[in-house]
Design a protein around this motif. Structure first.
Motif, PDB file in Angstrom:
ATOM      1  N   GLN A   1       3.649  51.850 -39.625  1.00 24.57           N
ATOM      2  CA  GLN A   1       3.707  53.305 -39.666  1.00 24.57           C
ATOM      3  C   GLN A   1       3.416  53.866 -41.059  1.00 24.57           C
ATOM      4  OE1 GLN A   1       7.345  54.852 -38.047  1.00 24.57           O
ATOM      5  NE2 GLN A   1       6.616  56.962 -38.055  1.00 24.57           N
ATOM      6  N   PHE A   2       3.981  53.230 -42.110  1.00 31.22           N
ATOM      7  CA  PHE A   2       3.890  53.800 -43.459  1.00 31.22           C
ATOM      8  C   PHE A   2       3.169  52.919 -44.478  1.00 31.22           C
ATOM      9  CE2 PHE A   2       7.887  55.429 -41.562  1.00 31.22           C
ATOM     10  CZ  PHE A   2       7.548  56.769 -41.495  1.00 31.22           C
ATOM     11  N   GLY A   3       2.737  51.733 -44.081  1.00 29.76           N
ATOM     12  CA  GLY A   3       2.097  50.821 -45.030  1.00 29.76           C
ATOM     13  C   GLY A   3       3.117  50.264 -46.006  1.00 29.76           C
ATOM     14  N   HIS A   4       2.666  49.902 -47.190  1.00 32.15           N
ATOM     15  CA  HIS A   4       3.565  49.305 -48.192  1.00 32.15           C
ATOM     16  C   HIS A   4       4.667  50.273 -48.626  1.00 32.15           C
ATOM     17  CE1 HIS A   4       1.593  45.466 -48.753  1.00 32.15           C
ATOM     18  NE2 HIS A   4       0.422  46.080 -48.735  1.00 32.15           N
ATOM     19  N   ALA A   5       4.384  51.569 -48.556  1.00 34.17           N
ATOM     20  CA  ALA A   5       5.403  52.561 -48.936  1.00 34.17           C
ATOM     21  C   ALA A   5       6.613  52.485 -48.001  1.00 34.17           C
ATOM     22  CB  ALA A   5       4.810  53.963 -48.904  1.00 34.17           C
ATOM     23  N   GLY A   6       6.417  52.127 -46.752  1.00 38.75           N
ATOM     24  CA  GLY A   6       7.522  52.012 -45.808  1.00 38.75           C
ATOM     25  C   GLY A   6       8.400  50.803 -46.068  1.00 38.75           C
TER      26      GLY A   6
ATOM     27  N   GLN B   1      12.164  50.965 -48.771  1.00 39.73           N
ATOM     28  CA  GLN B   1      13.311  50.667 -47.917  1.00 39.73           C
ATOM     29  C   GLN B   1      13.976  49.330 -48.221  1.00 39.73           C
ATOM     30  OE1 GLN B   1      14.565  52.685 -45.372  1.00 39.73           O
ATOM     31  NE2 GLN B   1      13.217  54.203 -46.269  1.00 39.73           N
ATOM     32  N   TYR B   2      13.211  48.371 -48.738  1.00 42.65           N
ATOM     33  CA  TYR B   2      13.711  47.011 -48.882  1.00 42.65           C
ATOM     34  C   TYR B   2      13.490  46.491 -50.302  1.00 42.65           C
ATOM     35  CZ  TYR B   2      13.321  47.102 -43.779  1.00 42.65           C
ATOM     36  OH  TYR B   2      13.439  47.432 -42.463  1.00 42.65           O
ATOM     37  N   SER B   3      14.480  45.758 -50.814  1.00 50.73           N
ATOM     38  CA  SER B   3      14.290  45.024 -52.065  1.00 50.73           C
ATOM     39  C   SER B   3      13.554  43.725 -51.721  1.00 50.73           C
ATOM     40  CB  SER B   3      15.643  44.704 -52.702  1.00 50.73           C
ATOM     41  OG  SER B   3      16.335  43.740 -51.897  1.00 50.73           O
ATOM     42  N   GLN B   4      13.121  42.969 -52.734  1.00 52.37           N
ATOM     43  CA  GLN B   4      12.480  41.679 -52.476  1.00 52.37           C
ATOM     44  C   GLN B   4      13.410  40.773 -51.670  1.00 52.37           C
ATOM     45  OE1 GLN B   4       9.543  40.085 -52.974  1.00 52.37           O
ATOM     46  NE2 GLN B   4       8.611  41.988 -53.638  1.00 52.37           N
ATOM     47  N   GLU B   5      14.700  40.780 -52.004  1.00 54.68           N
ATOM     48  CA  GLU B   5      15.650  39.935 -51.278  1.00 54.68           C
ATOM     49  C   GLU B   5      15.767  40.378 -49.821  1.00 54.68           C
ATOM     50  OE1 GLU B   5      19.610  39.762 -52.897  1.00 54.68           O
ATOM     51  OE2 GLU B   5      20.073  37.980 -51.749  1.00 54.68           O
TER      52      GLU B   5
ATOM     53  N   ASP C   1       9.269  40.224 -38.695  1.00 57.96           N
ATOM     54  CA  ASP C   1      10.468  40.992 -38.379  1.00 57.96           C
ATOM     55  C   ASP C   1      10.043  42.291 -37.679  1.00 57.96           C
ATOM     56  OD1 ASP C   1      12.403  43.269 -39.008  1.00 57.96           O
ATOM     57  OD2 ASP C   1      13.581  41.546 -39.680  1.00 57.96           O
ATOM     58  N   PRO C   2      10.419  42.485 -36.411  1.00 56.01           N
ATOM     59  CA  PRO C   2       9.950  43.665 -35.660  1.00 56.01           C
ATOM     60  C   PRO C   2      10.243  45.002 -36.348  1.00 56.01           C
ATOM     61  CG  PRO C   2      11.033  42.107 -34.190  1.00 56.01           C
ATOM     62  CD  PRO C   2      11.253  41.606 -35.583  1.00 56.01           C
ATOM     63  N   GLU C   3      11.413  45.143 -36.942  1.00 58.27           N
ATOM     64  CA  GLU C   3      11.766  46.406 -37.596  1.00 58.27           C
ATOM     65  C   GLU C   3      10.907  46.644 -38.842  1.00 58.27           C
ATOM     66  OE1 GLU C   3      15.462  48.270 -40.129  1.00 58.27           O
ATOM     67  OE2 GLU C   3      15.961  46.908 -38.501  1.00 58.27           O
TER      68      GLU C   3
END
Length: 196
Positions: A68-73, A77-81, A59-61
């Motif tokens: 840019q931020f690694g796993h923290a990004g 920002q995103y849940s598992q779903e 997913d490009p986004e």
């Protein structure tokens, strides 16, 4: 947050890898570690890890935020779903004998319509023993409940002589999910499927 491996490392691709390279690496690893095909003790965990890496990097986004931020990004920002939303694993793996109607999210996070646990993994019985009973070598007979395949439908849920039909609108989940972009972010709504 538990230590996670770098997604590029998980898929064995360079940070500059093309979408095609990422897809190819995922297919190869999915074939190797799919729990239905691999005897490796860590196959299920590896498959989850590989699938999550692919869901982000394809997913490009999400990939841009990860770069840019690694796993923290991603985790902020995103849940598992959300990570798995929009990735069509069934199309990706269909030619390899996978994708029989359940989504990757259903398989690993309890969507409810999956085929259930792997054969034998559903057999479990908890017994409470005292320390004295365990130390004395207590022997007991137990009845372990187990699931058996229906002799009428062979587990398909369809009447004899017919085949199950999966709704083309919701792919058999019974839910329609709609995402709408607004100036305040993305709004996702789920409703009962109006087709089935």
């Amino acid at each position: 947050m538990p230590d996670k491996k770098d997604y590029y490392e998980v898929l064995g691709v360079a940070k500059e890898a093309s979408e095609k390279d990422i897809k190819s690496a995922y297919r190869k690893l999915a074939m190797k570690y799919h729990p239905d095909r691999s005897d490796a003790s860590d196959a299920e965990e590896r498959f989850k890890e590989i699938s999550e890496a692919y869901a982000v990097l394809s997913d490009p986004e999400k990939r841009q935020k990860y770069d840019q931020f690694g796993h923290a990004g991603i985790s902020g920002q995103y849940s598992q779903e959300d990570i798995f939303r929009g990735v069509n694993f069934e199309d990706l793996l269909r030619g390899f004998g996978f994708g029989g109607g359940e989504s990757i999210f259903d398989m690993f996070f309890g969507g409810g319509r999956g085929r259930g646990p792997a054969r034998g993994r559903d057999l479990r019985y908890d017994v409470n023993l005292t320390l004295e009973q365990a130390a004395s070598g207590l022997e007991m007979t137990i009845d372990v409940p187990r699931t058996e395949t229906c002799s009428t439908c062979s587990g398909s849920g369809a009447k004899p002589g017919t085949s199950p039909v999966v709704c083309s609108a919701c792919r058999g989940t019974g839910q329609m999910t709609r995402a709408q972009n607004t100036p305040f972010g993305q709004i996702v709504t789920s409703t009962t499927c109006n087709k089935c």
